[in-house]
Write a protein that holds these residues in place. Structure first.
Motif, PDB file in Angstrom:
ATOM      1  N   SER A   1       0.848  -1.196   0.000  1.00 47.35           N
ATOM      2  CA  SER A   1       0.000   0.000   0.000  1.00 47.35           C
ATOM      3  C   SER A   1       0.881   1.243   0.000  1.00 47.35           C
ATOM      4  N   ASP A   2       0.375   2.308  -0.625  1.00 40.32           N
ATOM      5  CA  ASP A   2       1.151   3.555  -0.695  1.00 40.32           C
ATOM      6  C   ASP A   2       1.484   4.048   0.706  1.00 40.32           C
ATOM      7  N   GLU A   3       0.530   3.840   1.613  1.00 39.74           N
ATOM      8  CA  GLU A   3       0.708   4.309   2.983  1.00 39.74           C
ATOM      9  C   GLU A   3       1.939   3.658   3.631  1.00 39.74           C
TER      10      GLU A   3
ATOM     11  N   TRP B   1       5.160   4.946   2.149  1.00 37.81           N
ATOM     12  CA  TRP B   1       5.556   6.256   2.704  1.00 37.81           C
ATOM     13  C   TRP B   1       6.170   6.080   4.086  1.00 37.81           C
ATOM     14  N   LYS B   2       5.596   5.172   4.869  1.00 33.91           N
ATOM     15  CA  LYS B   2       6.131   4.967   6.231  1.00 33.91           C
ATOM     16  C   LYS B   2       7.563   4.442   6.163  1.00 33.91           C
TER      17      LYS B   2
ATOM     18  N   PRO C   1      -4.211  -1.898   8.445  1.00 40.14           N
ATOM     19  CA  PRO C   1      -3.232  -1.261   9.333  1.00 40.14           C
ATOM     20  C   PRO C   1      -2.867  -2.122  10.536  1.00 40.14           C
TER      21      PRO C   1
END
Lengths: 583, 423
Positions: free
Chosen positions: A153-155, A158-159, A261
């Motif tokens: 996932s893009d999220e 980024w993390k 998540p």
């Protein structure tokens, strides 16, 4: 707008109809909706696709039959009446396969034209191809870290970028899209033949028949480390990882993600610990000579070796510490069950320690542990020069402190206690870890349990509850076993029902507990993989207080396992040591 | 007997890590002994065609173990006519894994594969074969041929095996739909596969022999069709092991004289069978965990439940054009009911439920089989809409340690009781 999920999808063709394509890559909070539509043991990304899209009025979806899970997710959405354009993607990339895929693209062109009522514009298609050709897929200049393997996932991407000292290059299965400049022709058939060739000539995903060109992804001298992602129940990339970890010398970390998540904290710990363990990464990032840095650290260790202590409880006298010009640091380990604090002086003497229950307020328990330790050491907060926090709650303690993962801290603490330690087995309340050290005490490699209670302190708590005994009783009673019992269930919940069955069969408590001890030992040793755990092996974390589990570990490993007096303090001890080094 | 096999499995498992050669010798001895038993002391509870199958499946497994250089490792859905025409012995994933299951040592190989790095979520049949190969218990074959049909695991497994053994691999790419273009595409690959095999073995494929193989296969197909007609009105006892043995004859042994004899005996047995009576008739989807007590008991001879068959044995029922063998093999692969969208597999299941007058369908959700798992919920709706109750049964046909026997038995019994209840 039409969503697509795979880089073999012909999005430029759709652009030829004047329609935009959107790369679909969204995480979900849970799978409650998709669990009613598809079995939970299919790839998590497919489930996330169903979770987001099913039962609502959304635009069409462009899929390739890239795997069985996506194929079936497409079947489910089609059955719901959604418009799904499913493309047959060849596994080969030879001329026959390209011709076949060109036919498939032609069919899509006709289907999409009929669906949208629009006409194909070869000029718009060529422009979209030229636009794509201008964006070199995932290119990065200079040293970088690759995120490889299955989609992410893009999220999360980024993390990881947020934790990384070097630029990230996304070479996951969806991150390598590349299309060349189209030939100057308006003949649709000729264009499609060229286009099919371009799509099939990309660096292949693991689903394709010939994946030999993927080697170039790991041969780049600028590649400094790999974060390798696998998606839960997508098996393609587990195979590549298994090969890479044997073949390449670049540090590599494996993650398993599921598009939710959940376990975000655990993933973050893994990524942080991985970056911490790469000794020269900061040097590369800042252009410094990392070799010099390593020598300096080694020198520090040799000085320190003269005052190593066998156990944390062997604390230095407070009067002695007052009498010299010493300073103090603290390490605070905020774990899922307990929070531990250790205070050290600048001569690496342990001044005091404290343990409190973590409870629901991480900040408060961290403060409480810190103040209890201060009281024991007869120090004030102002006398603590530096603090390092670690453990699951490390970012939420409220201290102005450095934050380091418990993997690095346990390694540091264990090596401080015994310089011969090469393997640390840390079994905490909600996770377990096997950490391999080099002869300097630096983390070489580590493995953590997945989001599963098996092989953790929580597992023992659940089993003790089922057996109606306390954890303390459980620690002792397995040592007097007679009959060997195997607890075969991998899952804690099923193991609990297996224990209930054994009770019903009239099996002796001691034998069941011994079976459980062996079960936890097997699970943790399996974490270490095929290579035997190198001696000396030290157990840390709260579960190391359970002598039944320790004996089971020794039985399984065939060697003695070292256990410090207060193994639960090892993470905080390591944090205090790191605070000294940072100071 | 079970205790002896269990002990045997333990001894084999104990040898995997450090004495793979010994493990192989033990397996060969064990299969030799069970083959002898199947020949001299066959299980008289089985019908003659099932006894014949037990003996010939044993031979089919033993031959590649005895002569690995004269064998090829393949996947279940590979049309094996070219191998049969060349006299090469196919060793297939589900067959060998099933036999290792029978020897109670599958989990040792699964553990080896998982330790090596194979994902735990992977199909247990494939993990078993991989464990056997990677541990060096299984000797390398002459070459490997696989299709991409139906199962994602093929690509990973066979690529890993080819790299490990350093043997040539041929991948036959089978698209999801059968059209003129895809027939040409696959037929061309069969031609290349033929050249590949000739190149690797130094042998020539005799086109007359290939036609003969297809002719034999067509005769078997006709016998099998007649058998299904009989089955629709009769009670033909069928246990889980015999149904899994049938897979050899409907797949890798198709086109052999052994298969023709098997189908011929099967029809004879069917013609002698009693009428269906009040048996509860079950159509099974996917593989059967034949080693599981609860499954064995349910379909044991004399039980009130009748196992009509597994859909794996109904995946291709057409006759083939012997004059155009490459196109015929291409159509066989492309029309296989396991390929394509789930409507195709479910449609075949409904068709068979109708033809065989099933009372209910058990959709076995095999661990790691994304194709079967992914279709399960939708298939249940479709098959139930057609009038056949469906049980989705989670399980593992291969790994004893990956099941919850009690839970499975309860679910299956409850479903069967529901079907058997007076209407």
């Amino acid at each position: 707008m039409i969503d697509y999920v795979c880089r073999y999808a012909p999005i430029e063709l759709i652009a030829g109809f004047g329609e935009q394509c959107r790369y679909y890559n969204l995480p979900v909070e849970h799978f409650a909706g998709s669990d009613r539509l598809i079995h939970r043991n299919v790839c998590s990304f497919s489930r996330s696709l169903l979770e987001k899209r099913s039962g609502i009025n959304v635009g069409p979806l462009l899929l390739t039959d890239c795997c069985n899970s996506i194929r079936r997710a497409g079947d489910v959405l089609s059955a719901q009446g959604q418009r799904v354009f499913m493309l047959n993607l060849p596994h080969n990339d030879d001329s026959c396969a390209k011709k076949l895929y060109a036919n498939e693209l032609m069919k899509l062109m006709l289907d999409y034209g009929a669906y949208s009522g629009r006409t194909f514009d070869a000029g718009a298609f060529s422009a979209a191809c030229k636009n794509a050709a201008g964006k070199a897929a995932g290119s990065v200049e200079g040293p970088y870290i690759a995120v490889m393997g299955a989609r992410m996932s893009d999220e999360l991407l980024w993390k990881i970028q947020g934790e990384s000292l070097l630029p990230l290059r996304n070479v996951t299965c969806t991150g390598l899209r590349s299309i060349g400049v189209p030939p100057e022709t308006t003949d649709a058939a000729a264009l499609l033949e060229w286009y099919a060739g371009e799509l099939l000539s990309q660096i292949p995903c693991m689903r394709m028949a010939d994946v030999s060109s993927r080697r170039r992804l790991v041969l780049d001298p600028n590649l400094k480390a790999i974060v390798y992602n696998t998606v839960s129940f997508c098996d393609f990339y587990g195979f590549e990882f298994a090969g890479l970890r044997r073949e390449i010398s670049v540090p590599i970390l494996k993650l398993e993600t599921d598009y939710t998540p959940q376990s975000a904290a655990e993933l973050r710990t893994r990524v942080e610990a991985f970056f911490e363990s790469i000794d020269n990464l900061r040097g590369i990032a800042t252009g410094q000579n990392s070799a010099g840095k390593r020598e300096k650290r080694a020198a520090g260790r040799s000085v320190a070796s003269g005052c190593r202590q066998d156990v944390p409880s062997a604390t230095a006298s407070i009067a002695e510490s007052r009498s010299t010009d010493r300073y103090f640091t603290a390490g605070i380990d905020s774990g899922s069950t307990s929070t531990n604090a250790v205070i050290m002086d600048s001569h690496r003497n342990i001044m005091a320690s404290a343990t409190v229950l973590t409870g629901t307020r991480v900040g408060e328990s961290a403060q409480r542990a810190f103040h209890e330790a201060l009281v024991k050491a007869d120090l004030s907060p102002a006398e603590i020069r530096h603090i390092v926090t670690t453990g699951y709650g490390r970012r939420n303690t409220g201290f102005a402190a450095d934050v380091v993962t418990e993997i690095t801290c346990h390694a540091k603490g264990a090596f401080f206690l015994n310089g011969k330690v090469r393997t640390v087995v840390d079994i905490g309340g909600q996770d377990s870890k096997v950490i391999r050290l080099d002869r300097h005490g630096v983390v070489k490699d580590f493995a953590m349990n997945d989001k599963c209670a098996a092989g953790t302190g929580r597992f023992l708590e659940m089993m003790a509850q089922s057996l109606g005994i306390s954890i303390e009783e459980m620690s002792l009673c397995g040592k007097t076993w007679n009959e060997g019992i195997t607890i075969s269930s991998m899952c804690s919940v099923f193991a609990q029902s297996e224990v209930v069955s054994l009770i019903a069969e009239g099996k002796k408590l001691e034998d069941i507990v011994h079976g459980l001890d062996l079960s936890i030992a097997s699970k943790v040793i399996a974490l270490g993989g095929r290579a035997p755990l190198e001696r000396e092996c030290m157990m840390t974390g709260g579960v190391a207080n359970n002598s039944g589990v320790v004996e089971a570990m020794e039985q399984k490993l065939g060697c003695q396992v070292l256990v410090p007096d207060q193994p639960e303090l090892c993470g905080a001890l390591g944090a205090a040591l790191l605070a000294l080094e940072a100071h | 007997m079970n205790a002896i096999i269990d002990k045997f499995g333990h001894v084999v498992t104990a040898s995997i890590q450090n004495h793979p050669g010994r493990a192989l010798q033990l397996l060969k001895l064990g299969y030799g002994a069970s083959g002898l038993q199947a020949k001299v002391l066959p299980n008289r509870q089985l019908l003659p065609h099932q006894q014949y199958a037990a003996l010939n499946c044993n031979r089919a497994i033993q031959k590649p173990l005895q002569e690995p250089g004269n064998s090829a490792v393949v996947n279940l859905f590979l049309p094996c006519e070219l191998l049969q025409a060349m006299g090469l012995a196919p060793q297939f994933v589900e067959g060998l894994a099933g036999y290792l299951d029978g020897a109670c040592c599958e989990h040792g190989f699964i553990e080896y594969a998982e330790d090596w790095g194979i994902p735990r979520t992977y199909c247990s049949y494939h993990k078993t074969l991989l464990g056997a190969a990677l541990s060096s218990v299984l000797e390398k074959p002459r070459f490997i041929v696989q299709t991409t049909l139906a199962c994602d695991a093929n690509m990973n497994t066979f690529r890993t095996l080819a790299e490990h053994w350093q043997v040539p691999l041929f991948v036959l790419d089978v698209p999801d739909v059968c059209t003129g273009e895809t027939v040409d595409y696959v037929a061309e690959q069969f031609r290349r596969m033929s050249a590949f095999m000739e190149d690797v073995t130094g042998m020539q494929i005799d086109s007359d022999r290939l036609r003969e193989v297809i002719r034999l296969e067509n005769r078997s197909a006709r016998l099998y069709a007649q058998y299904r007609n009989q089955l629709s009105t009769r009670y033909i006892p069928n246990d889980a092991t015999s149904e899994m043995n049938k897979i050899f004859f409907t797949h890798v042994l198709a086109g052999t004289t052994a298969a023709e004899k098997y189908f011929s005996m099967m029809l004879e047995d069917a013609e002698k069978a009693a009428s269906a009576g009040d048996k509860v008739r079950i159509l099974w989807i996917h593989t059967l965990p034949f080693w599981q007590d609860s499954i064995r008991e349910i379909f044991a001879p004399g039980s009130k439940y009748q196992l009509l068959g597994s859909d794996l044995n109904f995946d291709f029922l057409d006759e083939m054009d012997e004059e155009r063998p490459f196109e015929a093999m291409a159509r066989k692969a492309l029309r296989n009911s396991m390929g394509g969208d789930m409507q195709r597999r479910t449609g075949r299941a409904i068709e068979m439920a109708k033809v065989l007058k099933a009372d209910g369908v058990v959709w076995f959700c095999q661990w790691g089989c994304k194709q079967t798992l992914g279709a399960a919920y939708l298939a249940k709706e479709m098959i139930e809409s057609a009038g056949y109750p469906v049980l989705l049964l989670d399980g593992d046909g291969c790994d004893r340690q990956n099941i919850n026997e009690g839970q499975m038995a309860t679910r299956l019994h409850a479903f069967l009781e529901m079907l058997g209840a007076p209407k």
